[in-house]
Design a protein around this motif. Structure first.
Motif, PDB file in Angstrom:
ATOM      1  N   SER A   1       0.847  -1.185   0.000  1.00 15.29           N
ATOM      2  CA  SER A   1       0.000   0.000   0.000  1.00 15.29           C
ATOM      3  C   SER A   1       0.887   1.242   0.000  1.00 15.29           C
ATOM      4  CB  SER A   1      -0.906   0.003   1.229  1.00 15.29           C
ATOM      5  OG  SER A   1      -0.128   0.088   2.405  1.00 15.29           O
ATOM      6  N   ASN A   2       0.291   2.373  -0.333  1.00 16.48           N
ATOM      7  CA  ASN A   2       1.034   3.634  -0.317  1.00 16.48           C
ATOM      8  C   ASN A   2       0.760   4.417   0.961  1.00 16.48           C
ATOM      9  OD1 ASN A   2      -1.543   4.544  -0.700  1.00 16.48           O
ATOM     10  ND2 ASN A   2      -1.184   5.459  -2.716  1.00 16.48           N
ATOM     11  N   SER A   3       0.396   3.716   2.029  1.00 15.44           N
ATOM     12  CA  SER A   3       0.005   4.368   3.276  1.00 15.44           C
ATOM     13  C   SER A   3       1.206   4.677   4.160  1.00 15.44           C
ATOM     14  CB  SER A   3      -0.982   3.480   4.048  1.00 15.44           C
ATOM     15  OG  SER A   3      -0.315   2.343   4.552  1.00 15.44           O
ATOM     16  N   SER A   4       1.024   5.691   4.997  1.00 14.43           N
ATOM     17  CA  SER A   4       1.950   6.062   6.078  1.00 14.43           C
ATOM     18  C   SER A   4       3.411   6.080   5.627  1.00 14.43           C
ATOM     19  CB  SER A   4       1.729   5.135   7.290  1.00 14.43           C
ATOM     20  OG  SER A   4       1.776   3.776   6.952  1.00 14.43           O
ATOM     21  N   SER A   5       4.259   5.276   6.265  1.00 15.50           N
ATOM     22  CA  SER A   5       5.704   5.336   6.025  1.00 15.50           C
ATOM     23  C   SER A   5       6.189   4.444   4.887  1.00 15.50           C
ATOM     24  CB  SER A   5       6.440   4.930   7.306  1.00 15.50           C
ATOM     25  OG  SER A   5       6.090   3.596   7.665  1.00 15.50           O
ATOM     26  N   LEU A   6       5.327   3.602   4.330  1.00 15.04           N
ATOM     27  CA  LEU A   6       5.790   2.607   3.359  1.00 15.04           C
ATOM     28  C   LEU A   6       6.453   3.225   2.126  1.00 15.04           C
ATOM     29  CD1 LEU A   6       2.953  -0.068   3.631  1.00 15.04           C
ATOM     30  CD2 LEU A   6       5.286  -0.187   4.537  1.00 15.04           C
ATOM     31  N   PRO A   7       5.913   4.295   1.531  1.00 13.03           N
ATOM     32  CA  PRO A   7       6.614   4.897   0.385  1.00 13.03           C
ATOM     33  C   PRO A   7       8.018   5.381   0.735  1.00 13.03           C
ATOM     34  CG  PRO A   7       4.354   5.688   0.488  1.00 13.03           C
ATOM     35  CD  PRO A   7       4.606   4.935   1.773  1.00 13.03           C
ATOM     36  N   GLU A   8       8.200   5.793   1.971  1.00 12.60           N
ATOM     37  CA  GLU A   8       9.512   6.261   2.436  1.00 12.60           C
ATOM     38  C   GLU A   8      10.535   5.127   2.444  1.00 12.60           C
ATOM     39  OE1 GLU A   8      10.994   8.414   6.545  1.00 12.60           O
ATOM     40  OE2 GLU A   8       8.892   8.613   5.949  1.00 12.60           O
ATOM     41  N   VAL A   9      10.064   3.911   2.715  1.00 11.76           N
ATOM     42  CA  VAL A   9      10.965   2.756   2.780  1.00 11.76           C
ATOM     43  C   VAL A   9      11.258   2.205   1.387  1.00 11.76           C
ATOM     44  CG1 VAL A   9      11.286   0.423   3.706  1.00 11.76           C
ATOM     45  CG2 VAL A   9      10.139   2.173   5.083  1.00 11.76           C
ATOM     46  N   VAL A  10      10.228   2.033   0.561  1.00 12.94           N
ATOM     47  CA  VAL A  10      10.415   1.376  -0.737  1.00 12.94           C
ATOM     48  C   VAL A  10      10.844   2.330  -1.838  1.00 12.94           C
ATOM     49  CG1 VAL A  10       8.787  -0.453  -0.169  1.00 12.94           C
ATOM     50  CG2 VAL A  10       7.965   1.578  -1.388  1.00 12.94           C
ATOM     51  N   GLY A  11      10.699   3.650  -1.625  1.00 15.70           N
ATOM     52  CA  GLY A  11      11.047   4.585  -2.683  1.00 15.70           C
ATOM     53  C   GLY A  11      10.174   4.367  -3.913  1.00 15.70           C
ATOM     54  N   GLU A  12      10.805   4.249  -5.076  1.00 19.45           N
ATOM     55  CA  GLU A  12      10.079   4.031  -6.331  1.00 19.45           C
ATOM     56  C   GLU A  12      10.101   2.566  -6.760  1.00 19.45           C
ATOM     57  OE1 GLU A  12       8.392   6.533  -7.769  1.00 19.45           O
ATOM     58  OE2 GLU A  12       9.089   7.796  -6.111  1.00 19.45           O
ATOM     59  N   VAL A  13      10.552   1.699  -5.878  1.00 21.90           N
ATOM     60  CA  VAL A  13      10.842   0.313  -6.270  1.00 21.90           C
ATOM     61  C   VAL A  13       9.596  -0.572  -6.319  1.00 21.90           C
ATOM     62  CG1 VAL A  13      12.108  -1.776  -5.616  1.00 21.90           C
ATOM     63  CG2 VAL A  13      13.216   0.460  -5.456  1.00 21.90           C
ATOM     64  N   ALA A  14       8.660  -0.378  -5.392  1.00 20.20           N
ATOM     65  CA  ALA A  14       7.508  -1.279  -5.273  1.00 20.20           C
ATOM     66  C   ALA A  14       6.338  -0.834  -6.135  1.00 20.20           C
ATOM     67  CB  ALA A  14       7.065  -1.359  -3.813  1.00 20.20           C
ATOM     68  N   LEU A  15       5.438  -1.763  -6.406  1.00 18.58           N
ATOM     69  CA  LEU A  15       4.138  -1.444  -6.977  1.00 18.58           C
ATOM     70  C   LEU A  15       3.222  -1.081  -5.809  1.00 18.58           C
ATOM     71  CD1 LEU A  15       3.724  -4.371  -9.544  1.00 18.58           C
ATOM     72  CD2 LEU A  15       4.345  -1.993 -10.052  1.00 18.58           C
ATOM     73  N   MET A  16       2.620   0.123  -5.841  1.00 14.42           N
ATOM     74  CA  MET A  16       1.823   0.592  -4.715  1.00 14.42           C
ATOM     75  C   MET A  16       0.419   0.991  -5.139  1.00 14.42           C
ATOM     76  SD  MET A  16       4.487   2.871  -2.411  1.00 14.42           S
ATOM     77  CE  MET A  16       5.316   3.667  -3.795  1.00 14.42           C
ATOM     78  N   SER A  17      -0.525   0.792  -4.227  1.00 13.05           N
ATOM     79  CA  SER A  17      -1.902   1.219  -4.442  1.00 13.05           C
ATOM     80  C   SER A  17      -2.474   1.728  -3.129  1.00 13.05           C
ATOM     81  CB  SER A  17      -2.761   0.055  -4.956  1.00 13.05           C
ATOM     82  OG  SER A  17      -2.959  -0.903  -3.927  1.00 13.05           O
ATOM     83  N   GLU A  18      -3.636   2.375  -3.200  1.00  7.96           N
ATOM     84  CA  GLU A  18      -4.360   2.709  -1.979  1.00  7.96           C
ATOM     85  C   GLU A  18      -4.678   1.403  -1.244  1.00  7.96           C
ATOM     86  OE1 GLU A  18      -5.092   5.691  -0.790  1.00  7.96           O
ATOM     87  OE2 GLU A  18      -4.226   6.769  -2.501  1.00  7.96           O
ATOM     88  N   ALA A  19      -4.570   1.438   0.079  1.00 13.36           N
ATOM     89  CA  ALA A  19      -4.703   0.207   0.874  1.00 13.36           C
ATOM     90  C   ALA A  19      -6.039  -0.495   0.658  1.00 13.36           C
ATOM     91  CB  ALA A  19      -4.504   0.528   2.357  1.00 13.36           C
ATOM     92  N   GLN A  20      -7.112   0.264   0.473  1.00  7.60           N
ATOM     93  CA  GLN A  20      -8.451  -0.324   0.380  1.00  7.60           C
ATOM     94  C   GLN A  20      -8.938  -0.477  -1.063  1.00  7.60           C
ATOM     95  OE1 GLN A  20      -9.512  -1.733   2.866  1.00  7.60           O
ATOM     96  NE2 GLN A  20      -9.822  -0.497   4.703  1.00  7.60           N
ATOM     97  N   ASP A  21      -8.091  -0.159  -2.031  1.00  5.92           N
ATOM     98  CA  ASP A  21      -8.469  -0.310  -3.443  1.00  5.92           C
ATOM     99  C   ASP A  21      -8.183  -1.754  -3.878  1.00  5.92           C
ATOM    100  OD1 ASP A  21      -8.885  -0.221  -6.178  1.00  5.92           O
ATOM    101  OD2 ASP A  21      -7.903   1.721  -6.443  1.00  5.92           O
ATOM    102  N   ILE A  22      -9.138  -2.622  -3.639  1.00  8.38           N
ATOM    103  CA  ILE A  22      -8.939  -4.058  -3.854  1.00  8.38           C
ATOM    104  C   ILE A  22      -8.734  -4.382  -5.333  1.00  8.38           C
ATOM    105  CG2 ILE A  22     -10.023  -6.340  -3.621  1.00  8.38           C
ATOM    106  CD1 ILE A  22     -11.336  -5.254  -1.055  1.00  8.38           C
ATOM    107  N   ASN A  23      -9.465  -3.696  -6.218  1.00  7.16           N
ATOM    108  CA  ASN A  23      -9.306  -3.942  -7.650  1.00  7.16           C
ATOM    109  C   ASN A  23      -7.890  -3.610  -8.115  1.00  7.16           C
ATOM    110  OD1 ASN A  23     -11.961  -4.807  -8.072  1.00  7.16           O
ATOM    111  ND2 ASN A  23     -12.703  -2.719  -8.359  1.00  7.16           N
ATOM    112  N   LYS A  24      -7.387  -2.448  -7.702  1.00  8.01           N
ATOM    113  CA  LYS A  24      -6.030  -2.047  -8.090  1.00  8.01           C
ATOM    114  C   LYS A  24      -4.994  -2.974  -7.471  1.00  8.01           C
ATOM    115  CE  LYS A  24      -3.002   0.634 -10.071  1.00  8.01           C
ATOM    116  NZ  LYS A  24      -2.863   0.634 -11.548  1.00  8.01           N
ATOM    117  N   LEU A  25      -5.196  -3.330  -6.218  1.00  8.23           N
ATOM    118  CA  LEU A  25      -4.271  -4.246  -5.550  1.00  8.23           C
ATOM    119  C   LEU A  25      -4.202  -5.570  -6.291  1.00  8.23           C
ATOM    120  CD1 LEU A  25      -2.422  -5.002  -3.182  1.00  8.23           C
ATOM    121  CD2 LEU A  25      -4.467  -5.558  -1.840  1.00  8.23           C
TER     122      LEU A  25
END
Length: 382
Positions: A309-333
């Protein structure tokens, strides 16, 4: 400098805060700037850093009993600080560091690590009596601390804003993962994975406490949207300690297990976890809220692509490396899980960049930056 480090969190089960405390203690022992490092737990000092057992002992069972009783919790909350204060008398020339939120009464300079604000911002994710206990004690920490440490810049800003605490007295010090998290060959992984009926590169992985905040229900829903052939070829494997309000989650996992596309392994021994990471095809972590997000870092260090997910601190840890979505967007996830499993071009890029990203974090750097915080506190309090 002379430092007392609380190591109450170094116990079974060794989850994120316990691992942080253990690694910080281990690396502070090698600091040339600390002339005297003492380990404090309960109401006593220990001669050395203890090793963590892989089984629940009497102390863990007692802790569970205390947490299940409001009267016992309140008695512990009121009595333990007095016992700790008595044991700490005569050490005001030391700095005291509470790496797990809490600070006992202490005459010298004090710093505490705030890992997240979940007891205040996600209070529905624990028992009411546990939340009351945490809120009371953490407010005391905020009242008496000379400075605070957070695991991320996100939590630093959140903490300052939520409590109107001076931002210059809050210091972000990122966590790290150990050298045991690294890419491994299929031959090296086979003995461990066979024990759980798994094959290298043939499963997706979730690691974390089984609780609502980790958003596991959404992960299961998103995985269920994948074609059955893909789910059965790459089943979703989950491992973690059973947390608060996990009954519905376990029921949903059991249904997925019956359908042949999920497997819950329970809480694994520490030495097996790096092998499980390294054998995964994809790591999935759609958490609703994190103070840092150590599992995504461990996955990147293991050479495993990440969907989170792109919530809270996670983008800070993964940078641009991970695939991210809104935590509750099940279709996108679900779309990102499919891409993470099947898009070989992206996977090759993510593995390479993930290893580069993970190499930026280290426990030695965490200890070094923590020591800098100690120095600032000692200078300001002198």
């Amino acid at each position: 400098m002379k430092v007392i480090l609380s190591i109450d969190a170094v116990r079974f089960p060794l989850t994120g805060i316990g691992r942080y405390t253990y690694e910080l203690a281990r690396h502070l022992q090698g600091s040339s700037e600390i002339t005297d490092l003492r380990f404090f737990t309960g109401k006593k000092f220990l001669p050395e850093l203890p090793q963590v057992t892989e089984e629940a002992g009497n102390q863990h069972k007692l802790k569970q009993w205390v947490q299940s009783s409001y009267v016992a919790t309140e008695a512990y909350r009121l009595l333990m600080p007095c016992l700790k204060a008595r044991a700490l008398r005569g050490n005001k020339d030391f700095l005291f560091h509470g790496p797990n939120f809490f600070l006992p009464p202490f005459a010298g300079p004090k710093v505490a690590t705030f890992h997240d604000l979940s007891p205040f911002t996600w209070s529905e994710c624990n028992t009411p009596q546990r939340i009351k206990y945490l809120q009371k004690e953490l407010k005391k920490t905020l009242k008496y601390a000379d400075a605070l440490i957070t695991d991320s810049e996100y939590t630093r800003q959140e903490l300052s804003s939520y409590f109107a605490w001076p931002i210059d007295k809050i210091h972000a010090v990122p966590l790290a993962c150990g050298p045991e998290f690294h890419p491994r060959s299929a031959d090296e992984l086979t003995p461990c994975l066979q024990r759980y009926g798994l094959s290298s590169g043939k499963y997706s992985l979730f690691v974390g406490t089984i609780e609502p905040r980790k958003n596991i229900m959404a992960l299961l829903d998103a995985y269920a949207m994948l074609p059955m052939s893909l789910r059965q070829h790459y089943p979703l494997v989950l491992t973690g300690y059973q947390g608060w309000r996990s009954e519905d989650i376990h029921q949903k996992i059991k249904q997925a297990e019956k359908e042949g596309w999920a497997k819950y392994l329970g809480f694994l021994p520490a030495e097996q976890l790096p092998l499980l990471f390294a054998g995964a095809r994809l790591f999935a972590f759609p958490s609703l809220y994190e103070g840092f997000g150590l599992p995504v870092l461990e996955a990147m260090a293991s050479g495993i692509p990440v969907v989170c997910s792109n919530s809270s601190s996670l983008p800070e840890v993964v940078g641009e490396v991970a695939l991210m979505s809104e935590a509750q967007d099940i279709n996108k996830l679900s779309e990102l899980l499919a891409q993470g499993l099947q898009d070989d071009t992206w996977r090759e890029w993510a593995i390479k960049k993930g290893l580069e990203r993970a190499s930026v974090f280290s426990w030695s750097l965490c200890a070094e930056q923590t020591t800098h915080v100690y120095k600032k506190i000692m200078v300001s309090s002198s």
